[in-house]
Design a protein around this motif. Sequence first.
Motif, PDB file in Angstrom:
ATOM      1  N   SER A  16       0.817  -1.223   0.000  1.00 12.26           N
ATOM      2  CA  SER A  16       0.000   0.000   0.000  1.00 12.26           C
ATOM      3  C   SER A  16       0.847   1.267   0.000  1.00 12.26           C
ATOM      4  CB  SER A  16      -0.959  -0.001   1.199  1.00 12.26           C
ATOM      5  OG  SER A  16      -0.249   0.003   2.407  1.00 12.26           O
ATOM      6  N   ILE A  19       8.243   0.857  -0.418  1.00 11.07           N
ATOM      7  CA  ILE A  19       8.964  -0.038  -1.325  1.00 11.07           C
ATOM      8  C   ILE A  19       8.017  -1.040  -1.981  1.00 11.07           C
ATOM      9  CG2 ILE A  19      10.700  -1.878  -1.373  1.00 11.07           C
ATOM     10  CD1 ILE A  19      12.175  -0.259   0.892  1.00 11.07           C
ATOM     11  N   GLY A  67      -0.523  -9.644   7.804  1.00 10.67           N
ATOM     12  CA  GLY A  67       0.622 -10.538   7.903  1.00 10.67           C
ATOM     13  C   GLY A  67       0.838 -11.070   9.317  1.00 10.67           C
ATOM     14  N   SER A  93       6.932  -6.336   4.442  1.00 11.92           N
ATOM     15  CA  SER A  93       5.988  -5.844   5.451  1.00 11.92           C
ATOM     16  C   SER A  93       6.630  -4.669   6.177  1.00 11.92           C
ATOM     17  CB  SER A  93       5.636  -6.950   6.442  1.00 11.92           C
ATOM     18  OG  SER A  93       4.585  -6.529   7.285  1.00 11.92           O
ATOM     19  N   ARG A 161      15.773 -10.093  10.956  1.00 10.43           N
ATOM     20  CA  ARG A 161      16.244 -10.092   9.558  1.00 10.43           C
ATOM     21  C   ARG A 161      17.204 -11.246   9.294  1.00 10.43           C
ATOM     22  NH1 ARG A 161      12.666  -6.275   7.564  1.00 10.43           N
ATOM     23  NH2 ARG A 161      12.932  -4.286   8.594  1.00 10.43           N
ATOM     24  N   THR A 190      15.803   4.446   2.405  1.00 16.02           N
ATOM     25  CA  THR A 190      14.953   4.658   1.226  1.00 16.02           C
ATOM     26  C   THR A 190      13.820   5.599   1.598  1.00 16.02           C
ATOM     27  OG1 THR A 190      15.480   2.390   0.567  1.00 16.02           O
ATOM     28  CG2 THR A 190      13.645   3.442  -0.568  1.00 16.02           C
ATOM     29  N   THR A 192      10.700   6.552   2.252  1.00 19.26           N
ATOM     30  CA  THR A 192       9.343   6.027   2.469  1.00 19.26           C
ATOM     31  C   THR A 192       8.894   6.509   3.854  1.00 19.26           C
ATOM     32  OG1 THR A 192       9.960   4.044   3.687  1.00 19.26           O
ATOM     33  CG2 THR A 192      10.074   3.890   1.292  1.00 19.26           C
TER      34      THR A 192
HETATM   35  P1  NAD Z   1       6.604   1.156   5.021  1.00 22.12           P
HETATM   36  O1  NAD Z   1       6.355   1.130   6.482  1.00 22.12           O
HETATM   37  O2  NAD Z   1       6.589   2.467   4.315  1.00 22.12           O
HETATM   38  O3  NAD Z   1       5.559   0.188   4.273  1.00 22.12           O
HETATM   39  C1  NAD Z   1       5.277  -1.096   4.805  1.00 22.12           C
HETATM   40  C2  NAD Z   1       4.127  -1.737   4.069  1.00 22.12           C
HETATM   41  O4  NAD Z   1       3.789  -2.955   4.760  1.00 22.12           O
HETATM   42  C3  NAD Z   1       2.851  -0.897   4.035  1.00 22.12           C
HETATM   43  O5  NAD Z   1       2.164  -1.139   2.832  1.00 22.12           O
HETATM   44  C4  NAD Z   1       2.058  -1.466   5.196  1.00 22.12           C
HETATM   45  O6  NAD Z   1       0.670  -1.252   5.067  1.00 22.12           O
HETATM   46  C5  NAD Z   1       2.390  -2.941   5.099  1.00 22.12           C
HETATM   47  N1  NAD Z   1       2.187  -3.665   6.358  1.00 22.12           N
HETATM   48  C6  NAD Z   1       2.657  -3.317   7.584  1.00 22.12           C
HETATM   49  N2  NAD Z   1       2.234  -4.209   8.495  1.00 22.12           N
HETATM   50  C7  NAD Z   1       1.469  -5.119   7.847  1.00 22.12           C
HETATM   51  C8  NAD Z   1       0.750  -6.267   8.246  1.00 22.12           C
HETATM   52  N3  NAD Z   1       0.698  -6.666   9.522  1.00 22.12           N
HETATM   53  N4  NAD Z   1       0.088  -6.977   7.300  1.00 22.12           N
HETATM   54  C9  NAD Z   1       0.104  -6.590   6.008  1.00 22.12           C
HETATM   55  N5  NAD Z   1       0.770  -5.511   5.560  1.00 22.12           N
HETATM   56  C10 NAD Z   1       1.436  -4.785   6.466  1.00 22.12           C
HETATM   57  O7  NAD Z   1       7.986   0.413   4.809  1.00 22.12           O
HETATM   58  P2  NAD Z   1       9.099   0.583   3.656  1.00 22.12           P
HETATM   59  O8  NAD Z   1       9.977   1.722   3.991  1.00 22.12           O
HETATM   60  O9  NAD Z   1       8.460   0.518   2.325  1.00 22.12           O
HETATM   61  O10 NAD Z   1       9.979  -0.721   3.928  1.00 22.12           O
HETATM   62  C11 NAD Z   1       9.582  -2.007   3.541  1.00 22.12           C
HETATM   63  C12 NAD Z   1      10.487  -2.995   4.247  1.00 22.12           C
HETATM   64  O11 NAD Z   1      11.859  -2.684   3.960  1.00 22.12           O
HETATM   65  C13 NAD Z   1      10.358  -2.950   5.780  1.00 22.12           C
HETATM   66  O12 NAD Z   1      10.517  -4.225   6.322  1.00 22.12           O
HETATM   67  C14 NAD Z   1      11.488  -2.038   6.175  1.00 22.12           C
HETATM   68  O13 NAD Z   1      11.897  -2.206   7.503  1.00 22.12           O
HETATM   69  C15 NAD Z   1      12.543  -2.468   5.182  1.00 22.12           C
HETATM   70  N6  NAD Z   1      13.573  -1.450   5.018  1.00 22.12           N
HETATM   71  C16 NAD Z   1      13.233  -0.171   4.729  1.00 22.12           C
HETATM   72  C17 NAD Z   1      14.230   0.798   4.647  1.00 22.12           C
HETATM   73  C18 NAD Z   1      13.898   2.243   4.368  1.00 22.12           C
HETATM   74  O14 NAD Z   1      14.799   3.076   4.469  1.00 22.12           O
HETATM   75  N7  NAD Z   1      12.686   2.587   3.992  1.00 22.12           N
HETATM   76  C19 NAD Z   1      15.573   0.430   4.826  1.00 22.12           C
HETATM   77  C20 NAD Z   1      15.886  -0.888   5.087  1.00 22.12           C
HETATM   78  C21 NAD Z   1      14.875  -1.829   5.189  1.00 22.12           C
END
Ligand code: NAD
Length: 262
Positions: A16, A19, A67, A93, A161, A190, A192
């Motif tokens: 939604s 990433i 999830g 997630s 992780r 990233t 977001t």
């Molecule tokens: P975000 O929080 O912006 O988006 C997460 C998505 O997962 C959203 O669509 C949310 O609705 C969904 N979600 C959360 N809990 C849920 C659940 N219980 N059931 C179903 N859907 C669920 O995160 P992001 O920044 O896009 O990051 C995605 C992944 O990459 C995460 O695990 C994050 O920790 C990891 N990550 C992000 C970064 C960064 O800088 N953004 C860096 C390293 C790792």
Amino acid sequence: MDLDLSGRHALVCGASQGIGRACAIELAALGANVTVLARREEALRALAGELPRTHVSQKHGFLAADGGDTTALRAQVEALAAGAPVHILVNNSGGPPPGPVAGAQIDAFLDAYRKHLLANHVLAEAVTPGMRALGYGRIVNIISTSVKEPIAGLGVSNTTRWAVASWAKTLATELAPFGITVNNVLPGSTRTPRIEQIVQTRAQKSGASVEDTQHAMETEIPMRRFADPAEVAAAVAFLASPAAGYITGINLPVDGGRTRSL
Ligand code: NAD
């Protein structure tokens, strides 16, 4: 190079925003029929309607699922795959809340393991029978560079992780004979909502401004900037494509050079 995903069905989790959303857009742009999964039905319905369409028969859909409820998740995704076998699974997630590992509560570990390791596992279990029958499968897990270098202040996340990465490597070995690849993409910082939250938390703790905190984080990155989500999605889309058919069991950082280890 064959990046064509026409006729392939991709299930993108956590789609939604951030990433996951960028992955859904990129896979759709390469021709895949994309099902977006997250908890908020309205946001998903809108996204499914907005995804690119490269040919008239291309169809996108959505699945509202939590999830954290692995029993219901498995049943929902098995039903989806029974109707339209899944060729590409993007496991993604929301990241676990920040905090040191010393003093972390048992429930925080259980919650993170459920939403990441166990959710990934039931999703893979639900779609791999279809992938085996098709002779084509791509599982891409969005994890973190903390798989290579644990990140200070993300204790429960770092721990979870590593479990996901070890699960993925084991699964990659088991599924390789069936034409199914399993790879991990490791985003660096990233742009977001997740990174905005991390920057704000760090700023509050240190007393520095949000701008200065972000600038300090960017200074640690050789490219001196955060990633655009589309740059992470491009790596995911490549690994999901026919072109990446001989790549499995890898951890691919997309981090502007931030990870110092080899
Ligand atoms: P975000 O929080 O912006 O988006 C997460 C998505 O997962 C959203 O669509 C949310 O609705 C969904 N979600 C959360 N809990 C849920 C659940 N219980 N059931 C179903 N859907 C669920 O995160 P992001 O920044 O896009 O990051 C995605 C992944 O990459 C995460 O695990 C994050 O920790 C990891 N990550 C992000 C970064 C960064 O800088 N953004 C860096 C390293 C790792």
